[in-house]
Design an enzyme around this catalytic site. Structure first.
Site, mmCIF file in Angstrom:
data_model
loop_
_atom_site.group_PDB
_atom_site.id
_atom_site.type_symbol
_atom_site.label_atom_id
_atom_site.label_comp_id
_atom_site.label_asym_id
_atom_site.label_seq_id
_atom_site.Cartn_x
_atom_site.Cartn_y
_atom_site.Cartn_z
ATOM 1 N N ARG A 69 -13.578 40.937 51.406
ATOM 2 C CA ARG A 69 -14.242 41.690 50.333
ATOM 3 C C ARG A 69 -15.662 42.039 50.759
ATOM 4 N NH1 ARG A 69 -17.374 39.242 45.854
ATOM 5 N NH2 ARG A 69 -17.735 40.791 44.225
ATOM 6 N N ARG A 73 -29.140 44.490 33.689
ATOM 7 C CA ARG A 73 -30.026 43.441 34.193
ATOM 8 C C ARG A 73 -31.413 43.559 33.576
ATOM 9 N NH1 ARG A 73 -27.701 41.211 38.786
ATOM 10 N NH2 ARG A 73 -25.954 42.406 39.636
ATOM 11 N N LYS A 118 -11.488 45.629 37.710
ATOM 12 C CA LYS A 118 -12.004 44.283 37.442
ATOM 13 C C LYS A 118 -12.060 44.092 35.928
ATOM 14 C CE LYS A 118 -15.538 42.999 40.018
ATOM 15 N NZ LYS A 118 -16.840 43.121 40.732
ATOM 16 N N THR A 135 -13.756 34.318 40.973
ATOM 17 C CA THR A 135 -15.027 33.762 40.483
ATOM 18 C C THR A 135 -14.997 32.251 40.304
ATOM 19 O OG1 THR A 135 -15.245 35.785 39.159
ATOM 20 C CG2 THR A 135 -17.016 34.187 39.006
#
Length: 483
Positions: free
Chosen positions: A34, A75, A221, A282
């Site tokens: 990845r 963010r 995702k 994860t």
């Protein structure tokens, strides 16, 4: 050949970019590398991709390359002193107008101006994957005023989620659009789309991929609460993709950790029912960032995903920035093999009550039914152009290895992500028609997969060009003259 069916995805980064470490990772069992486009430069990604391909070829291994788009991770900006420490009960503000690099104990800038519009009084905001939690008390045109519910350190560029989801950021940013072109240029096998809300986000990604001239398969995702709000939303997102990733970091923050395990199981089940690939990702072996051994809880977590029949399990920081990238892959491989011995892995009721929609799909499912019910069968050979037939085969629970025999580089790499499927480079068009079956079985004899007396199932099309042509199933007795 490996006996492990579940595939291992590992993220490349500073800890895993040297030829020596990468080679050891490939030998330890890396199936998919990845490339995380949130970090690193295009040149670094190009160099890592080339290294993976060179080292895999050196060892006769097939490693797929997956590019992971950054997406609209919402963010905070930066603090004047890099980080602050918040305590329960503190007042804190998020500001659209505050200078980007001058956050203080009371206020920080945000890189996403719509946050103020998207949030209402009483909403909970989760920062840094839920480590810090705040409640919105009031808002102005350009600020949210909050009270800290769970305190802790907060540093530059940490992510913000809203409990329950609902932030409206579009799934593809200008950076992502540039990275889709980069992925096409690098001939990546897979492209993961971050934070898609629905099928329309995946349709846009597919259009941009096509315009860039890429043939990468698209992985959605699943990390927003909206995506798993109901079965219709989930199935629509899965159907618009070639595969999905259970992205447990952000998803766990948005739906709550108590709900996450049940949702993971549901996503895996729905992906397989829709004939799509599924990666579980994860924090699978998070402690191995600093420890050479996983915890019992991590072993159990990986094993459970294997028993749920995920195609692949994924390492993130463990392999990208951890101290033990090779050990993490070895530990994962060990746990996968252990879990696959469990008898749930060899029984299937998959789609028994449903009709099939395609000729090649019907042939693939007939092959698996036969393989699971005729004890002498030791291997399945699929002569394939695109990898579609072995994909359908690998949706069925089985312990029989599936071999994708194909001459095409993209299909050879692509099937590295399919559970239970291994690549054999093979060009049937270069052989007389009556020699193909014998040559294919000879390949498996050469690899010590089968021996005289075993049975092998072989599927193929009448023509060896063009997808969707698989229309033939043969049951072959190894050792007999074959045509």
């Amino acid at each position: 050949m490996t006996s492990r069916r579940t595939k291992i995805v590992a993220t490349l980064g500073p800890a895993s970019s040297s030829p020596d470490v990468l080679e050891k990772m490939i030998l330890a069992g890396l199936d998919v590398a990845r490339l995380n486009f949130s970090h690193g430069t295009p040149d670094e990604h190009r160099a890592r991709a080339q290294l993976v391909r060179d080292l895999a070829a050196k060892h006769g291994r097939f490693v797929a390359l997956l590019g992971d788009l950054q997406g609209p991770k919402i963010r905070i900006a930066k603090f004047a002193n890099k980080r602050i420490e918040l305590a329960e009960g503190d007042q804190f503000r998020f500001s659209v107008t505050h200078p980007r690099d001058a956050g203080t104990q009371e206020v920080v800038g945000i890189d996403y101006p719509d946050l103020v519009k998207d949030c209402g009084v009483g909403d909970e905001l989760l920062l840094d994957d839920g480590r810090v939690v705040m409640r919105v008390d009031s808002s102005t045109a350009d600020e949210l005023h909050c009270t800290v519910l769970i305190g802790g350190p907060l540093s530059d560029h940490k992510g913000i989620n809203r409990r329950g989801g609902g932030l409206t950021a579009p799934a593809l940013t200008p950076k992502d659009k540039a990275d889709i072109k980069l992925a096409a240029d690098m001939q990546l096998d897979y492209l993961a789309v971050s934070f898609p809300r629905d099928a329309a986000d995946m349709d846009l990604a597919r259009r941009l991929r096509d315009e860039a001239g890429s043939s990468a398969w698209l992985i959605a995702k699943i990390e927003r609460a909206e995506a798993v709000a109901d079965d219709e939303s989930l199935d629509a997102l899965i159907r618009a993709s070639d595969g999905v990733m259970v992205a447990r970091g952000d998803l766990g923050v948005e739906v709550g950790d108590a709900e996450l395990v049940g949702i993971q199981k549901k996503i895996i089940l729905h992906a397989r029912r829709n004939n799509k690939i599924v990666i579980t990702a994860t924090q699978m072996m998070e402690s191995m960032i600093h420890s050479p051994m996983p915890t019992r809880a991590e072993v159990s977590d990986v094993a459970n995903a294997v028993l749920d029949y995920t195609d692949a399990v994924m390492l993130s920081a463990e392999s990208a920035a951890g101290e033990y990238p090779i050990e993490a892959i070895k530990a994962m491989a060990r746990v996968c093999i252990g879990a696959e011995k469990h008898p749930t892995s060899i029984k299937s009721g998959h789609r028994l009550g449903q009709s099939f929609s395609r000729c090649d799909e019907s042939t693939a499912l007939a092959a698996m039914y036969t393989a699971n019910h005729f004890p002498g069968v030791k291997a399945i050979i699929s002569l394939t152009e695109s990898g579609y037939t072995p994909l359908i085969m690998s949706r069925i629970r089985s312990s029989i290895p599936i071999f994708a025999f194909t001459p095409h580089r993209d299909a050879q790499a692509r099937v590295a992500l399919f559970r239970g499927v291994q690549t054999v480079p093979f060009d049937p068009a270069s052989l007389p028609a009556d020699k193909v079956s014998q040559a294919a079985v000879d390949e498996l004899i050469k690899r010590n997969v089968v021996q005289p007396g075993d049975w092998v199932i072989l599927t193929k099309g009448d023509r060896y060009h063009g997808t969707g042509g698989t229309n033939t199933l043969k049951i072959l007795h190894v050792g007999d003259p074959l045509v």
